[in-house]
Design a protein around this motif. Structure first.
Motif, PDB file in Angstrom:
ATOM      1  N   GLY A  37       0.837   7.181  -6.673  1.00 31.38           N
ATOM      2  CA  GLY A  37      -0.261   8.084  -6.973  1.00 31.38           C
ATOM      3  C   GLY A  37      -0.129   9.492  -6.423  1.00 31.38           C
ATOM      4  O   GLY A  37      -0.725  10.441  -6.951  1.00 31.38           O
ATOM      5  N   HIS A  38       0.671   9.646  -5.342  1.00 28.42           N
ATOM      6  CA  HIS A  38       0.690  10.940  -4.653  1.00 28.42           C
ATOM      7  C   HIS A  38       2.093  11.490  -4.386  1.00 28.42           C
ATOM      8  O   HIS A  38       2.214  12.582  -3.843  1.00 28.42           O
ATOM      9  N   ILE A  52      -5.434   9.724   2.751  1.00 26.08           N
ATOM     10  CA  ILE A  52      -5.014   9.089   1.494  1.00 26.08           C
ATOM     11  C   ILE A  52      -4.798   7.600   1.723  1.00 26.08           C
ATOM     12  O   ILE A  52      -5.232   6.756   0.928  1.00 26.08           O
ATOM     13  N   GLU A  53      -4.129   7.275   2.818  1.00 26.29           N
ATOM     14  CA  GLU A  53      -3.819   5.879   3.138  1.00 26.29           C
ATOM     15  C   GLU A  53      -5.091   5.058   3.318  1.00 26.29           C
ATOM     16  O   GLU A  53      -5.214   3.953   2.770  1.00 26.29           O
ATOM     17  N   ARG A  78      -8.117   5.587   2.138  1.00 23.43           N
ATOM     18  CA  ARG A  78      -8.799   5.397   0.849  1.00 23.43           C
ATOM     19  C   ARG A  78      -8.067   4.369  -0.003  1.00 23.43           C
ATOM     20  O   ARG A  78      -8.685   3.531  -0.664  1.00 23.43           O
ATOM     21  N   THR A  79      -6.736   4.438   0.013  1.00 21.28           N
ATOM     22  CA  THR A  79      -5.926   3.500  -0.783  1.00 21.28           C
ATOM     23  C   THR A  79      -6.099   2.071  -0.287  1.00 21.28           C
ATOM     24  O   THR A  79      -6.304   1.146  -1.083  1.00 21.28           O
ATOM     25  N   VAL A  91       1.843   1.980  -3.546  1.00 21.32           N
ATOM     26  CA  VAL A  91       0.706   2.498  -4.319  1.00 21.32           C
ATOM     27  C   VAL A  91       0.496   3.975  -4.011  1.00 21.32           C
ATOM     28  O   VAL A  91       0.225   4.788  -4.913  1.00 21.32           O
ATOM     29  N   ILE A  92       0.628   4.352  -2.750  1.00 22.81           N
ATOM     30  CA  ILE A  92       0.481   5.757  -2.363  1.00 22.81           C
ATOM     31  C   ILE A  92       1.554   6.606  -3.030  1.00 22.81           C
ATOM     32  O   ILE A  92       1.275   7.682  -3.582  1.00 22.81           O
ATOM     33  N   ARG A 110      -9.523   0.700  -1.236  1.00 28.41           N
ATOM     34  CA  ARG A 110      -9.597   0.363  -2.663  1.00 28.41           C
ATOM     35  C   ARG A 110      -8.869  -0.959  -2.949  1.00 28.41           C
ATOM     36  O   ARG A 110      -9.367  -1.807  -3.692  1.00 28.41           O
ATOM     37  N   ILE A 111      -7.716  -1.145  -2.325  1.00 27.28           N
ATOM     38  CA  ILE A 111      -6.926  -2.357  -2.565  1.00 27.28           C
ATOM     39  C   ILE A 111      -7.635  -3.585  -1.993  1.00 27.28           C
ATOM     40  O   ILE A 111      -7.697  -4.635  -2.643  1.00 27.28           O
ATOM     41  N   THR A 155       0.821  -1.215   0.000  1.00 25.47           N
ATOM     42  CA  THR A 155       0.000   0.000   0.000  1.00 25.47           C
ATOM     43  C   THR A 155       0.856   1.266   0.000  1.00 25.47           C
ATOM     44  O   THR A 155       0.472   2.267  -0.626  1.00 25.47           O
TER      45      THR A 155
END
Length: 199
Positions: free
Chosen positions: A30-31, A49-50, A52-53, A26-27, A56-57, A23
């Protein structure tokens, strides 16, 4: 934090021939760098952000044997805790002596800036009860190579599944980290893992 969740998660995913998702990676993709998010937007923005990520995962991994590595602080979010109830959660148990060298080498952890070990101990004291409460499996990572720990974890997953608590029935697959989800394998893979651990 700094317990080797990414390395052990990748190892387990390789053994299971399963997808692996980190994760934090991924953050970053994207950010931007996590340290920059902390510096420019603050920890609260990062945690949003974390969360939400992670959501989603986990949703994307539903019904699969995906191994997911979670950031050490992600499980403090109540929404994430609810999502993890549908997953097999693994707590990688460690101590300050074991992580000291890793923390000293890695300056990219914003929460460990300054006196890294002192900060790690304080964070761990806060997070440990949550890790223990959420964990289905506890893996002591203080000794052993990454491949050895991967085999031990796979065997522990097989044992967990054998007790009638298979991750196959969960909505999402595995996670690896201080807290992590994990997938089970077919019976043949379980037997093979147990044989390797016993050697």
């Amino acid at each position: 934090m700094a317990v080797g969740k990414s390395a052990i998660g990748q190892q387990l995913a390789q053994q299971l021939d399963a997808p692996f998702v980190d994760t934090d990676a991924v953050i970053v993709e994207g950010h931007g760098a996590i340290a920059d998010i902390f510096e420019n937007r603050g920890e609260r923005a990062f945690r949003e952000i974390e969360a939400r990520t992670v959501a989603r995962i986990i949703e994307a991994a539903a019904g699969t044997a995906t191994v997911v590595s979670l950031g050490g602080g992600s499980v403090l979010d109540s929404g994430t805790q609810q999502l993890l109830e549908r997953c097999t959660v693994v707590y990688l148990e460690c101590d300050a002596d074991t992580v000291a060298a890793r923390i000293a080498k890695n300056s990219g952890r914003p929460l460990l800036a300054g006196d890294g070990i002192r900060r790690w101990k304080a964070l761990f004291a806060t997070r440990k009860p949550v890790y223990e409460r959420l964990a289905d499996i506890v893996l002591d990572v203080r000794q052993g190579t990454v491949p050895q720990l991967g085999l031990k974890l796979e065997a522990a997953l097989c044992d967990f599944a054998g007790r009638g608590q298979s991750a196959a029935g969960n909505a999402a697959g595995p996670t690896i980290g201080e807290i992590n989800k994990t997938a089970t394998t077919a019976a043949q893979q379980c037997a093979a893992a147990n044989q390797e651990v016993e050697k």
